[in-house]
Design a protein around this motif. Structure first.
Motif: not given
Length: 124
Positions: A26-28, A34-44, A56-64
Motif C-alpha cells: 500500500w502507499g506510504s 500510490g500503491g505498488g504493482s502486484g508481482g508475478g507467480i510462475n508455476i511449472l 494472489s498478485a494484487k495491486g496495492g491500495d493508495a495511502y488514502d
C-alpha cells in the motif's frame, strides 16, 4: 513497492494448501503516494492439486483510498503451466489496487498441456 516474483518449477506434483502472495504494498504515509504493482507467480509442474490453495498478485491500495491523489497499483501476473489441474479447486486473484484512480487488473494464464516427454520451452 512492487510484489516481486515467485517462480516454482516442480518435477512432479505440486500440492498447494497454503497461500502464495506477491501483492503490491500500500502507499506510504503521504497524501499523494500510490500503491505498488502486484508481482508475478510462475508455476511449472506436471500436476497441480489442492483444495484450499490461494494465488494472489494484487495491486496495492493508495495511502488514502478515499481522497488521495495517488493511484492504485496494477494487478500482477499469474501463470500456471501443467499437464493436469484436475485436483485443483483453489482460488486466485490479480485485482487492482483501490484509490481515487484504481489501477488496472492483472492477467492469469492457465496452460494445460498434454506433453509427456520432449522439450517444453517458455519464452519470457
Amino acid at each position: 513497492a512492487g510484489g516481486g516474483l515467485i517462480r516454482l518449477e516442480i518435477a512432479d506434483t505440486l500440492t498447494l494448501e497454503g497461500q502464495l502472495r506477491t501483492n503490491g504494498r500500500w502507499g506510504s504515509d503521504t497524501r499523494y503516494s500510490g500503491g505498488g504493482s502486484g508481482g508475478g507467480i510462475n508455476i511449472l509442474c506436471r500436476r497441480l492439486t489442492g483444495t484450499t490453495g490461494f494465488l494472489s498478485a494484487k495491486g496495492g491500495d493508495a495511502y488514502d483510498s478515499g481522497g488521495s491523489k495517488g493511484g492504485g497499483g496494477g494487478g500482477g501476473r499469474i501463470a500456471v503451466v501443467s499437464m493436469s489441474t484436475n485436483g485443483w479447486s483453489g482460488s486466485n486473484t490479480v485485482s487492482e489496487g483501490v484509490a481515487s484512480s484504481n489501477g488496472a487488473s492483472g492477467t492469469i494464464v492457465w496452460m494445460v498441456t498434454s506433453m509427456s516427454s520432449g522439450t517444453f520451452f517458455i519464452i519470457e
